[in-house]
Design a protein around this motif. Sequence first.
Motif, mmCIF file in Angstrom:
data_model
loop_
_atom_site.group_PDB
_atom_site.id
_atom_site.type_symbol
_atom_site.label_atom_id
_atom_site.label_comp_id
_atom_site.label_asym_id
_atom_site.label_seq_id
_atom_site.Cartn_x
_atom_site.Cartn_y
_atom_site.Cartn_z
ATOM 1 N N GLU A 156 -29.995 -6.424 -37.729
ATOM 2 C CA GLU A 156 -29.476 -7.334 -38.941
ATOM 3 C C GLU A 156 -28.173 -7.131 -39.263
ATOM 4 N N ARG A 157 -27.531 -8.314 -39.762
ATOM 5 C CA ARG A 157 -26.077 -8.474 -39.890
ATOM 6 C C ARG A 157 -25.387 -7.362 -40.629
ATOM 7 N N ASP A 158 -26.171 -6.613 -41.716
ATOM 8 C CA ASP A 158 -25.525 -5.706 -42.313
ATOM 9 C C ASP A 158 -25.644 -4.141 -41.708
ATOM 10 N N LEU A 159 -26.509 -4.370 -40.804
ATOM 11 C CA LEU A 159 -26.992 -2.757 -40.321
ATOM 12 C C LEU A 159 -25.920 -2.366 -39.044
ATOM 13 N N PRO A 160 -25.848 -1.288 -38.889
ATOM 14 C CA PRO A 160 -24.746 -0.923 -37.838
ATOM 15 C C PRO A 160 -25.349 -1.107 -36.644
ATOM 16 N N ASP A 161 -24.392 -1.202 -35.473
ATOM 17 C CA ASP A 161 -24.830 -1.596 -34.008
ATOM 18 C C ASP A 161 -25.710 -0.537 -33.531
ATOM 19 N N VAL A 162 -26.735 -0.897 -32.751
ATOM 20 C CA VAL A 162 -27.665 -0.093 -32.000
ATOM 21 C C VAL A 162 -27.046 -0.258 -30.543
ATOM 22 N N LEU A 163 -26.722 -1.160 -29.947
ATOM 23 C CA LEU A 163 -26.131 -1.214 -28.677
ATOM 24 C C LEU A 163 -24.726 -1.537 -28.787
ATOM 25 N N ARG A 164 -23.655 -0.666 -28.259
ATOM 26 C CA ARG A 164 -22.259 -0.854 -28.354
ATOM 27 C C ARG A 164 -21.585 -0.934 -27.215
ATOM 28 N N GLY A 165 -21.423 -2.121 -26.528
ATOM 29 C CA GLY A 165 -20.910 -2.174 -25.399
ATOM 30 C C GLY A 165 -21.433 -1.883 -24.197
ATOM 31 N N THR A 166 -22.768 -1.939 -24.209
ATOM 32 C CA THR A 166 -23.906 -1.299 -23.000
ATOM 33 C C THR A 166 -23.499 -2.055 -21.888
ATOM 34 N N SER A 167 -23.300 -1.455 -20.787
ATOM 35 C CA SER A 167 -23.129 -2.036 -19.309
ATOM 36 C C SER A 167 -23.984 -1.165 -18.508
ATOM 37 N N MET A 168 -24.520 -1.801 -17.584
ATOM 38 C CA MET A 168 -25.556 -1.166 -16.709
ATOM 39 C C MET A 168 -25.850 -2.087 -15.585
ATOM 40 N N GLN A 169 -26.058 -1.510 -14.282
ATOM 41 C CA GLN A 169 -26.452 -2.195 -13.115
ATOM 42 C C GLN A 169 -27.718 -1.622 -12.471
ATOM 43 N N VAL A 170 -28.925 -2.134 -12.462
ATOM 44 C CA VAL A 170 -30.018 -1.802 -11.730
ATOM 45 C C VAL A 170 -30.457 -2.529 -10.538
ATOM 46 N N TYR A 171 -30.123 -1.857 -9.235
ATOM 47 C CA TYR A 171 -30.234 -2.868 -8.033
ATOM 48 C C TYR A 171 -31.873 -3.009 -7.925
ATOM 49 N N ALA A 172 -32.028 -4.226 -7.050
ATOM 50 C CA ALA A 172 -33.345 -4.540 -6.709
ATOM 51 C C ALA A 172 -33.909 -3.368 -5.862
ATOM 52 N N GLY A 173 -35.185 -3.143 -5.978
ATOM 53 C CA GLY A 173 -35.964 -2.046 -5.302
ATOM 54 C C GLY A 173 -35.842 -0.798 -5.911
ATOM 55 N N GLU A 174 -34.797 -0.372 -6.823
ATOM 56 C CA GLU A 174 -34.701 1.078 -7.159
ATOM 57 C C GLU A 174 -35.593 1.342 -8.422
ATOM 58 N N LEU A 175 -35.789 2.742 -8.687
ATOM 59 C CA LEU A 175 -36.312 3.152 -10.047
ATOM 60 C C LEU A 175 -34.989 3.845 -10.508
ATOM 61 N N TYR A 176 -34.736 3.228 -11.823
ATOM 62 C CA TYR A 176 -33.712 3.772 -12.543
ATOM 63 C C TYR A 176 -34.085 4.368 -14.011
ATOM 64 N N ALA A 177 -33.845 5.612 -14.207
ATOM 65 C CA ALA A 177 -34.371 6.227 -15.309
ATOM 66 C C ALA A 177 -33.517 6.363 -16.358
ATOM 67 N N VAL A 178 -33.654 6.196 -17.649
ATOM 68 C CA VAL A 178 -32.614 6.297 -18.679
ATOM 69 C C VAL A 178 -33.239 7.278 -19.650
ATOM 70 N N LEU A 179 -32.233 8.538 -19.773
ATOM 71 C CA LEU A 179 -32.728 9.591 -20.859
ATOM 72 C C LEU A 179 -31.620 9.599 -21.899
ATOM 73 N N GLY A 180 -32.106 10.312 -23.121
ATOM 74 C CA GLY A 180 -31.438 10.387 -24.169
ATOM 75 C C GLY A 180 -32.342 10.851 -25.402
ATOM 76 N N GLY A 181 -31.596 11.151 -26.331
ATOM 77 C CA GLY A 181 -32.126 11.647 -27.880
ATOM 78 C C GLY A 181 -33.011 10.520 -28.259
#
Length: 547
Positions: free
Chosen positions: A297-322
């Motif tokens: 929402e407009r008044d809520l903080p950003d969840v994604l902040r300048g996120t950049s990522m490339q996932v190539y065709a045919g690969e398995l890309y895993a994202v970890l985090g809290g």
Amino acid sequence: MEILQIKDLSFRYPGAERNAVEEVSFSVRSGEFLVVCGESGCGKTTLLRLLKPELAPAGELTGSIVYGGGERTPADIGYVLQNPDNQIVTDKVWHELAFGLENLGLPTEVIRRRVGEMASYFGNQDWFRKRTDELSGGQKQLLNLAAVMVMQPKVLILDEPTSQLDPIAASEFLATLQKLNRELGLTVILAEHRLEEVFPDADRVLLMDGGRILLCDAPERIGAALPAGHPMRAGLPSAVRIFQSLHIPDRCPLTVREGRDFLERHFGSRGGMLPEPEYRHGEAVAVELKNVWFRYERDLPDVLRGTSMQVYAGELYAVLGGNGTGKTTMLQVIAGIGKAYRGKVLVDGRLIREYRGNSLYHGLLALLPQNPQTVFIRDTVRADFYEILEAHGVPKQEREKRVSEAAARFGIAHLLDRNPFDLSGGEQQKCALAKVLLTGPRILLLDEPTKGIDAGAKQVLRDILTRLKADGMTLLMVTHDVEFAAETADRCALFFDGEILSADTPSRFFGGNTFYTTAANRMARTLCQNAVTCGQVVRFCTEGTDA
């Protein structure tokens, strides 16, 4: 003193062809820490629910459950569910803690004293007056535990309470559980797939198979007693699996420290790095984020902040985090469910806004959500499968063939005529993935695909994902399961503070981490830093390194 005695217990759900629990007999001593484990659908949850009459499912029950702590009251047996959101009933933390006591009709001064004591013990003073929907997954599960403990139970039953938590939150939760057992003498019965941290603290491990008790013994004896080839061998703690694979006469290690001591004792003269082939990917980019910003929402903080990522065709890309860092939100933005207010989201080389109607989901992209129940809308799994095939225009004569092939691939033929909401968490996950794949996507987004499933099912899932990748499918996976990511992914990345911080091959990624790494790597990193799976540690011990 035995606080629970279970004798010749059998149970069958209405309309079921076989018993979910079959002639189960065991006893639980007062103050004991009992771990219950087994494959998904083996009867763990059913057994635990039967131990608390207020939660016992409807069906045909034979045998006896005797409570040995005197006349039993509903508060004497506490129960923590698998999904923390299913147990929270009020909107404020303080009210959740007081809710059960209010229902018992206790005086206000007693309620306030107990709530204050429990909030202090569990360290939730900082979020005591927060709304419950503002809490992270780990905080919600700690709140559920505190809300049960404020009732002063004599027996605490927990059904896979860490299945939705990240590794650090899960460790903190289990440490609290072990503290309750040690300091209060509380009887704990814990069903868990993550055995790495609970094995060392268990007095006994009860392993179920097909509704029956296969083993019930001290944890250090389970590995040797488990039949060769049994799917649960892959779910044992890493130290046990490495020890069993090396066949060296010694005491079986259970913890990371014991496993490290074992390795240094027998292989301390070795050192170096395992040979690692250079990772090569194709040129085509299947999914790309360019400086993406998103808020709900407009008044809520950003969840994604300048996120950049490339996932190539045919690969398995895993994202970890809290928990609560924005990983699920990122998948929703890629799937078009959430709309970024800045930056570019490209799928298969096209901006996501260029896909009109449902064209993105017809043979191109599919999302398996974190909660598999949200995938189902019909009263049987088969009807759900037929519904999605019809929606995607598959001819009627081909539908049965596709459903049969999917059922065979996932081993769920016996579940097709069951209500999906009556299945165990692991069974729901397999059926949900099978349904999503019926749409024939070229890009598959997976949000916590191993949540609630056993080690054997993980191996099946790993094989399925490997085959899908070999067929050219691109897989983007968000997960807390570091072991699964280490064994399955081509590249792993850490998500923190709304953005991707780093991405690398599993050996380099986990080999350089301290907390977000595998138990196998913690044991072997002083000898071989890039050994991150049990198989790699065994290979280091038996074959050596490049030194």
